[in-house]
Write an enzyme that holds these catalytic residues in place. Structure first.
Site, mmCIF file in Angstrom:
data_model
loop_
_atom_site.group_PDB
_atom_site.id
_atom_site.type_symbol
_atom_site.label_atom_id
_atom_site.label_comp_id
_atom_site.label_asym_id
_atom_site.label_seq_id
_atom_site.Cartn_x
_atom_site.Cartn_y
_atom_site.Cartn_z
ATOM 1 N N LYS A 244 47.888 -2.047 89.497
ATOM 2 C CA LYS A 244 48.235 -1.704 90.877
ATOM 3 C C LYS A 244 47.138 -2.144 91.874
ATOM 4 O O LYS A 244 46.021 -2.489 91.478
ATOM 5 C CB LYS A 244 48.465 -0.190 90.953
ATOM 6 C CG LYS A 244 49.686 0.279 90.147
ATOM 7 C CD LYS A 244 49.879 1.793 90.290
ATOM 8 C CE LYS A 244 51.138 2.272 89.615
ATOM 9 N NZ LYS A 244 51.326 3.751 89.785
ATOM 10 N N GLU B 162 62.948 -3.363 83.844
ATOM 11 C CA GLU B 162 61.754 -3.688 84.636
ATOM 12 C C GLU B 162 61.213 -5.072 84.288
ATOM 13 O O GLU B 162 60.722 -5.784 85.166
ATOM 14 C CB GLU B 162 60.691 -2.607 84.421
ATOM 15 C CG GLU B 162 61.105 -1.267 85.036
ATOM 16 C CD GLU B 162 60.081 -0.149 84.822
ATOM 17 O OE1 GLU B 162 60.338 0.967 85.294
ATOM 18 O OE2 GLU B 162 59.028 -0.390 84.188
ATOM 19 N N HIS C 73 50.972 0.971 86.143
ATOM 20 C CA HIS C 73 52.343 1.439 85.884
ATOM 21 C C HIS C 73 52.721 1.004 84.477
ATOM 22 O O HIS C 73 52.347 -0.084 84.041
ATOM 23 C CB HIS C 73 53.329 0.803 86.878
ATOM 24 C CG HIS C 73 54.763 0.955 86.453
ATOM 25 N ND1 HIS C 73 55.506 2.069 86.759
ATOM 26 C CD2 HIS C 73 55.568 0.171 85.681
ATOM 27 C CE1 HIS C 73 56.717 1.955 86.207
ATOM 28 N NE2 HIS C 73 56.768 0.804 85.554
ATOM 29 N N ASN D 206 46.557 5.237 90.828
ATOM 30 C CA ASN D 206 46.213 5.499 89.429
ATOM 31 C C ASN D 206 46.197 4.234 88.569
ATOM 32 O O ASN D 206 46.337 4.283 87.353
ATOM 33 C CB ASN D 206 47.130 6.588 88.858
ATOM 34 C CG ASN D 206 48.594 6.222 88.983
ATOM 35 O OD1 ASN D 206 48.925 5.095 89.361
ATOM 36 N ND2 ASN D 206 49.470 7.153 88.644
ATOM 37 N N TYR E 170 60.978 1.150 92.692
ATOM 38 C CA TYR E 170 60.743 2.592 92.608
ATOM 39 C C TYR E 170 61.940 3.409 93.113
ATOM 40 O O TYR E 170 61.784 4.585 93.457
ATOM 41 C CB TYR E 170 59.472 2.968 93.384
ATOM 42 C CG TYR E 170 58.197 2.765 92.577
ATOM 43 C CD1 TYR E 170 57.982 3.451 91.372
ATOM 44 C CD2 TYR E 170 57.191 1.912 93.014
ATOM 45 C CE1 TYR E 170 56.812 3.276 90.638
ATOM 46 C CE2 TYR E 170 56.017 1.726 92.280
ATOM 47 C CZ TYR E 170 55.842 2.420 91.090
ATOM 48 O OH TYR E 170 54.680 2.257 90.365
HETATM 49 P P1 ADP Z 1 54.076 7.590 86.063
HETATM 50 O O1 ADP Z 1 53.549 6.370 86.801
HETATM 51 O O2 ADP Z 1 53.019 8.274 85.252
HETATM 52 O O3 ADP Z 1 55.329 7.284 85.270
HETATM 53 P P2 ADP Z 1 55.811 8.840 88.054
HETATM 54 O O4 ADP Z 1 56.909 7.952 87.543
HETATM 55 O O5 ADP Z 1 56.091 10.307 88.154
HETATM 56 O O6 ADP Z 1 54.475 8.664 87.185
HETATM 57 O O7 ADP Z 1 55.372 8.368 89.510
HETATM 58 C C1 ADP Z 1 55.339 6.991 89.845
HETATM 59 C C2 ADP Z 1 54.097 6.739 90.671
HETATM 60 O O8 ADP Z 1 54.186 7.454 91.894
HETATM 61 C C3 ADP Z 1 52.785 7.262 90.053
HETATM 62 O O9 ADP Z 1 52.246 6.399 89.078
HETATM 63 C C4 ADP Z 1 51.895 7.372 91.273
HETATM 64 O O10 ADP Z 1 51.385 6.103 91.697
HETATM 65 C C5 ADP Z 1 52.894 7.886 92.306
HETATM 66 N N1 ADP Z 1 52.891 9.372 92.349
HETATM 67 C C6 ADP Z 1 53.369 10.223 91.408
HETATM 68 N N2 ADP Z 1 53.213 11.513 91.769
HETATM 69 C C7 ADP Z 1 52.630 11.484 93.006
HETATM 70 C C8 ADP Z 1 52.203 12.474 93.938
HETATM 71 N N3 ADP Z 1 52.364 13.781 93.671
HETATM 72 N N4 ADP Z 1 51.640 12.053 95.091
HETATM 73 C C9 ADP Z 1 51.492 10.739 95.377
HETATM 74 N N5 ADP Z 1 51.867 9.753 94.546
HETATM 75 C C10 ADP Z 1 52.428 10.104 93.371
HETATM 76 MG MG MG Z 2 57.228 6.712 85.914
#
Ligand code: ADP
Ligand code: MG
Length: 140
Positions: free
Chosen positions: A11, A128, A117, A114, A51
């Site tokens: 990212k 994807e 992905h 973070n 997304y």
């Molecule tokens: P993951 O990437 O672990 O599968 P999710 O699919 O729940 O997590 O969320 C997609 C992405 O959205 C996350 O990787 C992160 O970048 C963002 N995200 C998730 N939860 C939050 C939050 N509470 N606040 C801001 N951004 C978030």
């Molecule tokens: Mg996810």
């Protein structure tokens, strides 16, 4: 055990800090092979479609803004149980909750920024991967 392919995205927080090679080392040391990779700058439309599953979440707009704030590296990772293995190497969504030694715990900035992905199921991995790569671009 099955050989699978999964979609990974390094990212914008990670491309900004020039740590894409460091992240690739986590994948390779876990036994995942990078069988396709390209660096690109997502359009807002691409981010919104990618997304779309999160469209109703409170952080959706902010997430799309972040994902287009700089370049990303999209990748196909291949290996035994690649989908689960990659999720393990990535660690928890929120780096603060992650296990030591995971990418997000070691390198992530916060719950949004973070660093990586990874697809969460076989079906989503196929969708994807097809979103970013032609089959001819994947070289196993
Ligand atoms: P993951 O990437 O672990 O599968 P999710 O699919 O729940 O997590 O969320 C997609 C992405 O959205 C996350 O990787 C992160 O970048 C963002 N995200 C998730 N939860 C939050 C939050 N509470 N606040 C801001 N951004 C978030
Ligand atoms: Mg996810």
């Amino acid at each position: 055990m099955d050989v699978e392919r999964t979609l990974s995205i390094i990212k914008p927080d990670a491309t900004a800090r020039n740590i894409t090679g460091k992240i690739n080392t986590f994948f390779e040391e876990a036994g995942l092979r990078i069988v396709a990779q390209k660096r690109l700058h997502l359009t807002r439309q691409q981010a919104e479609v990618f997304y779309a599953v999160h469209a109703e979440r409170s952080f959706f707009n902010e997430l799309c803004d972040y994902m287009i704030s700089g370049p990303v590296v999209v990748q196909v990772l291949e290996g035994e149980e690649a989908i689960a293995k990659n999720r393990q190497v990535m660690g928890a969504t929120n780096p603060a909750n992650g296990e030591e030694g995971t990418i997000r715990k070691e390198l992530g900035v916060n719950v949004q920024e973070n660093s990586v992905h990874g697809s969460d199921s076989l079906d989503n991995a196929a969708k994807e991967i097809a979103f970013f790569f032609a089959e001819s671009e994947i070289v196993g």
